[in-house]
Write an enzyme that holds these catalytic residues in place. Structure first.
Site, mmCIF file in Angstrom:
data_model
loop_
_atom_site.group_PDB
_atom_site.id
_atom_site.type_symbol
_atom_site.label_atom_id
_atom_site.label_comp_id
_atom_site.label_asym_id
_atom_site.label_seq_id
_atom_site.Cartn_x
_atom_site.Cartn_y
_atom_site.Cartn_z
ATOM 1 N N ASP A 1 0.765 -1.300 0.120
ATOM 2 C CA ASP A 1 0.001 -0.004 -0.210
ATOM 3 C C ASP A 1 0.896 1.281 -0.071
ATOM 4 O O ASP A 1 2.077 1.232 0.399
ATOM 5 C CB ASP A 1 -1.135 0.006 1.394
ATOM 6 C CG ASP A 1 -2.103 0.987 1.226
ATOM 7 O OD1 ASP A 1 -2.395 1.445 -0.027
ATOM 8 O OD2 ASP A 1 -2.685 1.155 2.198
ATOM 9 N N GLY A 2 0.355 2.390 -0.586
ATOM 10 C CA GLY A 2 1.075 3.783 -0.785
ATOM 11 C C GLY A 2 1.673 3.958 -1.703
ATOM 12 O O GLY A 2 2.525 5.126 -1.617
ATOM 13 N N GLY B 1 0.072 5.526 -4.616
ATOM 14 C CA GLY B 1 -0.330 6.627 -4.864
ATOM 15 C C GLY B 1 0.256 7.792 -4.173
ATOM 16 O O GLY B 1 0.559 8.868 -4.711
ATOM 17 N N ARG B 2 0.270 7.616 -2.755
ATOM 18 C CA ARG B 2 0.896 8.549 -1.936
ATOM 19 C C ARG B 2 2.483 9.066 -2.193
ATOM 20 O O ARG B 2 2.927 10.305 -2.391
ATOM 21 C CB ARG B 2 0.883 8.426 -0.418
ATOM 22 C CG ARG B 2 -0.600 8.670 0.111
ATOM 23 C CD ARG B 2 -0.971 8.134 1.338
ATOM 24 N NE ARG B 2 -1.294 6.551 1.220
ATOM 25 C CZ ARG B 2 -1.398 5.695 2.252
ATOM 26 N NH1 ARG B 2 -1.234 6.090 3.330
ATOM 27 N NH2 ARG B 2 -1.825 4.339 1.739
ATOM 28 N N HIS C 1 3.156 3.486 -9.142
ATOM 29 C CA HIS C 1 2.774 1.880 -9.439
ATOM 30 C C HIS C 1 4.376 1.335 -10.008
ATOM 31 O O HIS C 1 4.585 0.278 -9.637
ATOM 32 C CB HIS C 1 1.671 1.601 -10.119
ATOM 33 C CG HIS C 1 0.146 2.042 -9.361
ATOM 34 N ND1 HIS C 1 0.020 1.514 -7.917
ATOM 35 C CD2 HIS C 1 -0.854 2.594 -9.837
ATOM 36 C CE1 HIS C 1 -1.038 1.993 -7.710
ATOM 37 N NE2 HIS C 1 -1.609 2.687 -8.707
ATOM 38 N N GLU D 1 -11.991 -5.020 -5.655
ATOM 39 C CA GLU D 1 -12.534 -3.759 -5.484
ATOM 40 C C GLU D 1 -11.672 -2.798 -6.324
ATOM 41 O O GLU D 1 -12.247 -1.626 -6.749
ATOM 42 C CB GLU D 1 -12.521 -3.219 -4.028
ATOM 43 C CG GLU D 1 -13.778 -3.924 -3.205
ATOM 44 C CD GLU D 1 -13.298 -5.314 -2.897
ATOM 45 O OE1 GLU D 1 -12.072 -5.620 -2.606
ATOM 46 O OE2 GLU D 1 -14.164 -6.269 -2.996
ATOM 47 N N LEU E 1 11.680 -20.701 -4.255
ATOM 48 C CA LEU E 1 10.788 -19.679 -3.743
ATOM 49 C C LEU E 1 9.531 -19.667 -4.584
ATOM 50 O O LEU E 1 9.141 -19.850 -5.847
ATOM 51 C CB LEU E 1 11.194 -17.980 -3.945
ATOM 52 C CG LEU E 1 9.976 -17.117 -3.561
ATOM 53 C CD1 LEU E 1 9.940 -16.907 -2.043
ATOM 54 C CD2 LEU E 1 10.350 -15.931 -4.186
ATOM 55 N N LEU F 1 -7.246 -5.312 6.933
ATOM 56 C CA LEU F 1 -6.921 -6.619 5.878
ATOM 57 C C LEU F 1 -7.322 -6.385 4.433
ATOM 58 O O LEU F 1 -6.717 -7.085 3.760
ATOM 59 C CB LEU F 1 -7.578 -7.670 6.701
ATOM 60 C CG LEU F 1 -7.222 -9.156 6.415
ATOM 61 C CD1 LEU F 1 -5.460 -9.259 6.202
ATOM 62 C CD2 LEU F 1 -7.800 -10.249 7.125
HETATM 63 C C1 FPP Z 1 -1.808 0.037 -3.368
HETATM 64 O O1 FPP Z 1 -1.232 1.548 -3.353
HETATM 65 C C2 FPP Z 1 -1.366 -0.589 -4.518
HETATM 66 C C3 FPP Z 1 -2.185 -1.170 -5.573
HETATM 67 C C4 FPP Z 1 -3.466 -1.397 -5.636
HETATM 68 C C5 FPP Z 1 -1.321 -1.744 -6.776
HETATM 69 C C6 FPP Z 1 -0.217 -2.667 -6.286
HETATM 70 C C7 FPP Z 1 0.579 -2.830 -7.611
HETATM 71 C C8 FPP Z 1 1.948 -2.686 -7.481
HETATM 72 C C9 FPP Z 1 2.871 -2.763 -6.405
HETATM 73 C C10 FPP Z 1 2.550 -2.822 -8.947
HETATM 74 C C11 FPP Z 1 2.690 -4.113 -9.650
HETATM 75 C C12 FPP Z 1 2.787 -5.430 -8.903
HETATM 76 C C13 FPP Z 1 3.125 -6.397 -9.344
HETATM 77 C C14 FPP Z 1 3.110 -7.733 -8.494
HETATM 78 C C15 FPP Z 1 3.936 -6.487 -10.676
HETATM 79 P P1 FPP Z 1 -2.567 2.864 -3.494
HETATM 80 O O2 FPP Z 1 -2.310 2.967 -5.205
HETATM 81 O O3 FPP Z 1 -3.951 2.394 -2.923
HETATM 82 O O4 FPP Z 1 -1.774 4.000 -2.724
HETATM 83 P P2 FPP Z 1 -2.527 4.998 -1.802
HETATM 84 O O5 FPP Z 1 -3.152 4.222 -0.667
HETATM 85 O O6 FPP Z 1 -1.297 5.956 -1.530
HETATM 86 O O7 FPP Z 1 -3.328 5.891 -2.830
#
Ligand code: FPP
Length: 240
Positions: free
Chosen positions: A25-26, A28-29, A42, A72, A136, A195
């Site tokens: 998570d994070g 976007g921030r 991303h 979601e 792994l 979660l």
């Molecule tokens: C949540 O951060 C992140 C996601 C919804 C996407 C996760 C994807 C990746 C880490 C990139 C690719 C992954 C693989 C396995 C190749 P958020 O966008 O909700 O962040 P925020 O809460 O700060 O807005």
């Protein structure tokens, strides 16, 4: 309360989690703080995935699962969703050779049938090519939702002529990846402590580790800190 000091050798001696799951998570921030579009967060998230997979392998983790796209997440702006799909395509395609070299196996969990057809094909090929690898095990959760997984399992059990009432063992067979052990440790980055529909059935006895770090800043030291904390936890599974 500050946790007592522990030497690295004590963590690796028998109390290493077998399955580590991460809610990344994070992104976007991370991008917003730099004045960048969300998709750049991303992209940086993919680099953190690469670092973390390598570190997990070097530290002897058997299974690493990553929450990459939840059921979601389709509600996000179309441009972000398609940007993420592009990243998944690129990541999976470009990783297979390396995974083969490193004896790693890649698997996917989620409602994969609802993903774009070309991604389904890339997934199928990557799973097939790495199927017999014994290093792994990397599990990517894509279009994954814990409630949906439970519902899908119940519906599959019912249409397979399973005898009801089910017990935990007969139910488990219908989960997306029944042979993958439950996560011992779930890590969530960016300071959020929930979660979010991840591994709902499987997390019944998981330990949790939360860090303020945003996912793109996560690295081997953070994984090591999570493993050390885990090494100090006493797991009781409901007993005394
Ligand atoms: C949540 O951060 C992140 C996601 C919804 C996407 C996760 C994807 C990746 C880490 C990139 C690719 C992954 C693989 C396995 C190749 P958020 O966008 O909700 O962040 P925020 O809460 O700060 O807005």
């Amino acid at each position: 309360m500050k946790e007592p000091e522990i030497k690295p050798s004590e963590t690796s001696a028998g109390k290493l989690p077998s399955h580590v799951a991460i809610i990344m998570d994070g992104n976007g921030r991370w991008a917003k703080r730099r004045g960048l579009p969300r998709i750049m967060g991303h992209h940086a998230g993919v680099r953190a995935v690469e670092r973390t997979v390598r570190a997990a392998r070097d530290m002897g983790i058997k299974t690493l699962s990553l929450y990459a796209f939840s059921s979601e997440n389709w509600k996000r702006p179309e441009s972000e969703v398609s940007g993420l799909m592009r990243l998944f395509r690129m990541y999976i395609r470009s990783r297979v050779e390396l995974l083969l070299k490193e004896k790693a196996r890649i698997r996917f969990a989620g409602r994969l049938d609802d993903l774009p057809v070309d991604i389904r094909e890339i997934i199928r090929e990557a799973e097939e090519k790495t199927e017999s690898q014994e290093g792994l095990q990397l599990v990517i959760c894509l279009n994954y939702g814990g409630r949906r997984e439970i519902l899908d399992a119940v519906n599959k059990a019912s249409s397979s002529g399973e005898i009801f009432p089910l017990d935990e063992n007969s139910f488990r067979k219908y989960l997306y990846l029944p042979d993958v052990p439950d996560p011992d440790l779930i890590i969530r980055t960016s300071g959020e402590m929930r979660l979010s529909n991840f591994w709902l059935w499987e997390s019944a006895y998981s330990e949790f580790f939360f860090t303020e770090k945003l996912w793109p800043d996560f690295g081997p030291d953070d994984l090591e800190a999570a493993l050390k904390t885990y090494g100090r936890r006493e797991r009781r599974y409901g007993s005394v």
